[in-house]
Design a protein around this motif. Structure first.
Motif, PDB file in Angstrom:
ATOM      1  N   GLU A  39      -5.881  -3.492   1.474  1.00 25.60           N
ATOM      2  CA  GLU A  39      -6.028  -2.890   2.816  1.00 25.60           C
ATOM      3  C   GLU A  39      -6.917  -3.760   3.699  1.00 25.60           C
ATOM      4  N   SER A  40      -7.990  -4.259   3.124  1.00 22.26           N
ATOM      5  CA  SER A  40      -8.914  -5.124   3.857  1.00 22.26           C
ATOM      6  C   SER A  40      -8.217  -6.415   4.277  1.00 22.26           C
ATOM      7  N   ALA A  91      -7.966  -1.084  -2.046  1.00 25.73           N
ATOM      8  CA  ALA A  91      -8.969  -1.278  -0.994  1.00 25.73           C
ATOM      9  C   ALA A  91      -8.992  -2.747  -0.554  1.00 25.73           C
ATOM     10  N   LEU A  99       0.840  -1.212   0.000  1.00 20.80           N
ATOM     11  CA  LEU A  99       0.000   0.000   0.000  1.00 20.80           C
ATOM     12  C   LEU A  99       0.872   1.258   0.000  1.00 20.80           C
ATOM     13  N   GLU A 128      -7.685   1.472  -7.725  1.00 19.09           N
ATOM     14  CA  GLU A 128      -8.323   1.942  -6.481  1.00 19.09           C
ATOM     15  C   GLU A 128      -8.971   0.780  -5.724  1.00 19.09           C
ATOM     16  N   ALA A 129      -9.747  -0.041  -6.462  1.00 14.96           N
ATOM     17  CA  ALA A 129     -10.425  -1.183  -5.828  1.00 14.96           C
ATOM     18  C   ALA A 129      -9.395  -2.199  -5.341  1.00 14.96           C
TER      19      ALA A 129
END
Length: 281
Positions: A268-269, A265, A186, A261-262
């Motif tokens: 990160e999850s 995410a 990230l 972007e997705a």
């Protein structure tokens, strides 16, 4: 075609190889093109060998020795010029990465080497070489970390990575190592505009690269090259038609993967999942 340039032949073994090849070629009265035709490569490639921008190959050196009547001279120099800190099968690709303007990589289940953390690289290397001495493992890890500096150099390539969602779920080194590795991904994507990350989700189904690791490398004044790698082996693909096929498949992978972007995410999850998991253990 690149003009022969005056190298200091004593800089390193590759420069010595290049200067000797040029000396032998000119003594034989061949142009780069003429010599290339006789050993089934381009004149430009001969120029790259003479300019020490490409690592010599043993089979080609054997043919050159035959055409130039130089015994085994170039073959002996080739062995010297091919010494490298990385695995022999990867050495040429590692070398090309340093000069690439863009690297487009597909990783099946693992984080690409240039984006690995020390902990992840150590766990991965130990898994691949279960019986190796710790000093050997550490040597591999140090080399990998040195290579990662490429992304911070002033001439860093555009580094586009598509990794399969499986990479987020294979617990290399345990929860803490995985959390650190995903956080590192990230940070790399946020801090470096030339690094683009995409995740290929499980829902995308089969893809030509699903069981392999692929790197497409583009250069300013050389044709593109593909490097594919398995567990203990890898190969460079330079045949234009095959390179085009790999590029076409990579374009499809870009389209099938989640948007950057997705993807971030999702990473990160997954990183949070490892933290939660860590508390339960």
């Amino acid at each position: 075609m690149p003009q022969p340039k005056d190298l200091d032949p004593y800089t390193d073994p590759r420069s010595f190889y290049g200067s000797e090849l040029r000396r032998l070629r000119e003594a034989g009265g061949h142009s780069q093109e003429q010599l290339g035709e006789q050993v089934f490569c381009s004149g430009a490639y001969i120029g790259q060998l003479e300019g020490a921008t490409r690592r010599p190959q043993l089979d080609l050196s054997k043919m050159l020795d035959g055409v130039l009547g130089s015994g085994e001279h170039l073959q002996r120099l080739c062995r010297l010029a091919r010494k490298s800190k990385v695995a022999e099968y990867f050495a040429d690709a590692a070398d090309l990465q340093q000069r690439a303007t863009a690297i487009s990589q597909f990783g099946s289940m693992l984080v690409p080497g240039l984006l690995q953390t020390e902990g992840y690289a150590r766990a991965l290397t130990r898994g691949a070489h279960p019986f190796a001495a710790q000093s050997v493992i550490e040597g591999h890890v140090t080399t990998r970390m040195e290579r990662a500096e490429l992304l911070d150099s002033p001439t860093a390539p555009v580094f586009w990575v598509i990794t399969h969602e499986a990479m987020l779920r294979v617990p290399v080194g345990g929860p803490a190592v995985m959390h650190g590795q995903l956080t590192h991904l990230l940070k790399a994507a946020h801090a470096r505009p030339h690094v683009v990350l995409q995740v290929m989700p499980f829902s995308a189904g089969p893809h030509p690269f699903l069981n392999t690791n692929v790197s497409l490398m583009d250069f300013t004044d050389e044709p593109p090259v593909v490097y594919t790698e398995g567990s203990y082996t890898g190969q460079l693909v330079e045949e234009p038609a095959l390179v085009a096929q790999f590029r076409s498949a990579y374009d499809l992978a870009r389209a099938a993967a989640l948007s950057p972007e997705a993807s971030l995410a999702l990473i990160e999850s997954a990183a949070k999942d490892y933290t939660t998991h860590d508390h339960h253990t």
